[in-house]
Design an enzyme around this catalytic site. Sequence first.
Site, PDB file in Angstrom:
ATOM      1  N   ASP A  99       0.833  -1.198   0.000  1.00  0.00           N
ATOM      2  CA  ASP A  99       0.000   0.000   0.000  1.00  0.00           C
ATOM      3  C   ASP A  99       0.872   1.254   0.000  1.00  0.00           C
ATOM      4  OD1 ASP A  99      -2.733   1.294   0.526  1.00  0.00           O
ATOM      5  OD2 ASP A  99      -1.541   2.068   2.191  1.00  0.00           O
ATOM      6  N   GLU A 116      13.532 -15.816  -1.517  1.00  0.00           N
ATOM      7  CA  GLU A 116      13.747 -17.025  -0.701  1.00  0.00           C
ATOM      8  C   GLU A 116      12.519 -17.931  -0.730  1.00  0.00           C
ATOM      9  OE1 GLU A 116      14.970 -16.377   3.320  1.00  0.00           O
ATOM     10  OE2 GLU A 116      16.088 -14.555   2.778  1.00  0.00           O
TER      11      GLU A 116
END
Length: 528
Positions: free
Chosen positions: A206, A248
Amino acid sequence: MGQPTPARSDDWWRSAVIYQVYVRSFADGDGDGTGDLAGVRAKLHHLAELGVDALWFNPWYLSPMKDGGYDVADYRTIDPAFGTLAEAEKLIAEARELGIRTIVDIVPNHVSDQHPWFRAALAGGPERDLFHFRPGRGEHGELPPNDWRSEFGGPAWTRLDDGDWYLHLFAPEQPDLNWAHPAVRQEHEDILRFWFERGVAGVRIDSAALLAKDPRLPDFAEGRDPHPYVDRDELHEVYRAWRAIADEYGAVFVGEVWLPDTERFARYLRPDELHTAFNFSFMTCPWDAARLRTSIDETLAEHAPVGAPATWVLCNHDVTRTVTRYGRADTGFDFAAKAFGTPTDPALGTRRARAAALLSLALPGAVYVYQGEELGLPEVEVARELIQDPMHARSGGVDPGRDGCRVPLPWVAEAPYAGFGSRETPWLPQPEDWAAYAVDRQLDDPGSMLSLYRRAIHLRPAFGEGPLTWLPAPEGVLAFARAEATRCLVNLADTPVALPENAEILLASGPLDVDGRLPKDTAVWLHV
């Protein structure tokens, strides 16, 4: 209609159809008037049959709901109105079994004034350094520290009883975090890992360009370069660190980045930063062939240098619904132009929204569908005394706010509250004619908006993964090819246009005329 599209490979996000879930208004599982995770879980098969690849959830965290959940008090707790963390984990897993991934919303610019950090800061603790506290100006500190304005109207500063002021670019209940402090960065990296560990496939960021502030907090000067709080260079260090974490887990980011400068915008999409960003140019563009083509061309051009996919969206939880906007004299969107009582032609708006759905779903990249758009829901003019959006109050009652696109969905025409699930009155009232848009009624109607979206999403792979090639067309007509034999035509001209010879119609947004031509405000997908 065929089966839902199977789960894609690791680059699924490059051409995904992503459905935005505003939980509070989606479906109410416990009957208390507020949508919840139980309601979403009960409707997952509807979303699978629609054919979407992922769900983006607006904030579902613990919140006082002063700004619809964008005032977060605890990122690791689900708000009790929506359910529990265990339910969220079940929802993520159940959706994944249906081939649907989950994207959560992170709000890094600010927290709720009920967040433990801010409460400790008010008590005079060292947490004060995690925010922007300043003495005021004027003889007695009675003036704000600078002239910045809140995105919701009014000053971006609130004074405390001890005389100091704190910064909030949004509502006073949303104090801005100090991103120059290492603890703020560490906390958000930990939050990302928390949700990735729970199976989340992506994060929507956001207000992604607002985090970093000029440490001097200078007055805002028109044209100041660099801007004191928008798109500052130090932001990119933050997102590079985030990208390493996402990599990851094989997760992705989509940034809410409102920037007019295309080169600056593209910087956020470099290979070691965000994967995608929202395309506000297309979402706010008027229903005009030349301007839509320009928006499409510019969008594809600004993404090309960094190899990022474009995103296409017609509406979200902050803007006027497509059916209503396209039925107005001004078919663009501008927050400053919102007003009560703006006339609209629902039939015209619906016809254009159907055509726009086929246009957006035929373009290369990812498509976002805001809940209820697949039902053709119009904007609702909520009674002033029932409006909850802070934009309304902060504007002095001039702005109608954003609640009109957040009215709870209709599911079953003959059920109380149109099948939203409530025993109690929904948190926002539904109009008397809401049942006409109910899912069960539209499923039985091959000409409904829902039927159009379902067919379009299932046919969309026919366009392939290739680039867009514009084709010769009369003025006012958008015509392009993607796959070798697949075409999309959208007629925004005043007169009908003939279709190519030997063209098989895959899908049309509306009927052709008696001569087999494509009428005004109608789109068609063709196999040539």
